[in-house]
Design an enzyme around this catalytic site. Sequence first.
Site, mmCIF file in Angstrom:
data_model
loop_
_atom_site.group_PDB
_atom_site.id
_atom_site.type_symbol
_atom_site.label_atom_id
_atom_site.label_comp_id
_atom_site.label_asym_id
_atom_site.label_seq_id
_atom_site.Cartn_x
_atom_site.Cartn_y
_atom_site.Cartn_z
ATOM 1 N N LYS A 52 49.712 -37.058 -49.817
ATOM 2 C CA LYS A 52 50.410 -35.767 -49.655
ATOM 3 C C LYS A 52 50.151 -34.885 -50.877
ATOM 4 C CE LYS A 52 53.913 -37.619 -46.570
ATOM 5 N NZ LYS A 52 55.263 -38.132 -46.356
ATOM 6 N N GLN A 95 60.639 -39.310 -49.704
ATOM 7 C CA GLN A 95 59.760 -40.198 -48.936
ATOM 8 C C GLN A 95 60.577 -41.359 -48.352
ATOM 9 O OE1 GLN A 95 56.451 -39.789 -48.262
ATOM 10 N NE2 GLN A 95 56.349 -41.716 -47.150
ATOM 11 N N ASP A 118 60.652 -31.639 -44.669
ATOM 12 C CA ASP A 118 60.445 -32.606 -43.585
ATOM 13 C C ASP A 118 61.234 -32.240 -42.324
ATOM 14 O OD1 ASP A 118 58.569 -34.611 -44.023
ATOM 15 O OD2 ASP A 118 59.927 -35.851 -45.211
#
Length: 288
Positions: A52, A95, A118
């Site tokens: 990422k 994460q 997200d």
Amino acid sequence: MILLDGKRLAGILSDEMARQVAQLRQSTGQVPGLGILRVGDDPAGAVYVENKIKQAKRIGLNVFSRALPDNDEQALVRAIESFNRHPDIHGFIVQLPLPAGWNTNGLLEKIDPSKDADGFHPLNLGRLLADDFDLMPATPAGIVELLRYYDIPVAGKHVVIAGRSRIVGRPLAAVLAGRHPLGNATVTLLHSRTENPGQYIREADIFVSAVGIPHRWKAGMFKSGAVAVDVGINALPGGKLAGDIDPQGLEKMLSAYTPVPGGVGPMTVAMLLRNTLRLFERKMKGKI
Ligand code: NAD
């Protein structure tokens, strides 16, 4: 059978986003910033995070990454609060998964919804149910983009999704069943308590699997000409990656299929970057 090449499409979208970042830089004098909080030192998590970071830098984003210990939930709370306040971070992620026993729901709720790259905050997930699809979680968004790019019709079709996680199955069901330009499907959602999943899979025009069991589904289970989207990323002994769908014999059954790796995975990263740009633009426009 067409291979739905997520790696290639993610590359095309990233090139477009790199141009967009350069323009935003010129017009606003600012660089969009992505924050990443990672807990513990699980090697698989580290690989995802490194990727990422690499892709975000490639399109010109500023990246703020912090690794935290896996024995201190409060340290993560403090880091979330500091990223919420940070003026140069426009979107950030925690994460997942977090260590067993941690309050994942409560922690995700601490993210400022206007920085929720997200899209996992309950407010942003709830917006999907209100037909607001501006900020979709990255994996569902990546699947929708792949289907759009390859002109695979969704409206009116029967989509069967296996897996009901908050990050893939359930938000994807909301998008594909919703009044989204690429939605309007009839959706069946399978999960670990579904009896005889095969009876639904053989009726699917489009089948999406996010169950995390290597080669759980076989070619003979599908309707001829169906499309299969494999979200699963499962490490086999020896380190090779396998999807949820066994590739053997698919060629003869399916009309299109996403390979693992190189299908949904790269699209997920591209959509995380797209979400970050959207949050940056919203902030510039003063929208919440
Ligand atoms: P999860 O691991 O949280 O949960 C698995 C889901 O599968 C559950 O909802 C469970 O009810 C369901 N399930 C289990 N067995 C089933 C069965 N036999 N039939 C139907 N449903 C069943 O889910 P997740 O976090 O969405 O991850 C699923 C897989 O997708 C994992 O392999 C993960 O690594 C992968 N993943 C990939 C990406 C990507 O970008 N490609 C993104 C997220 C997750």
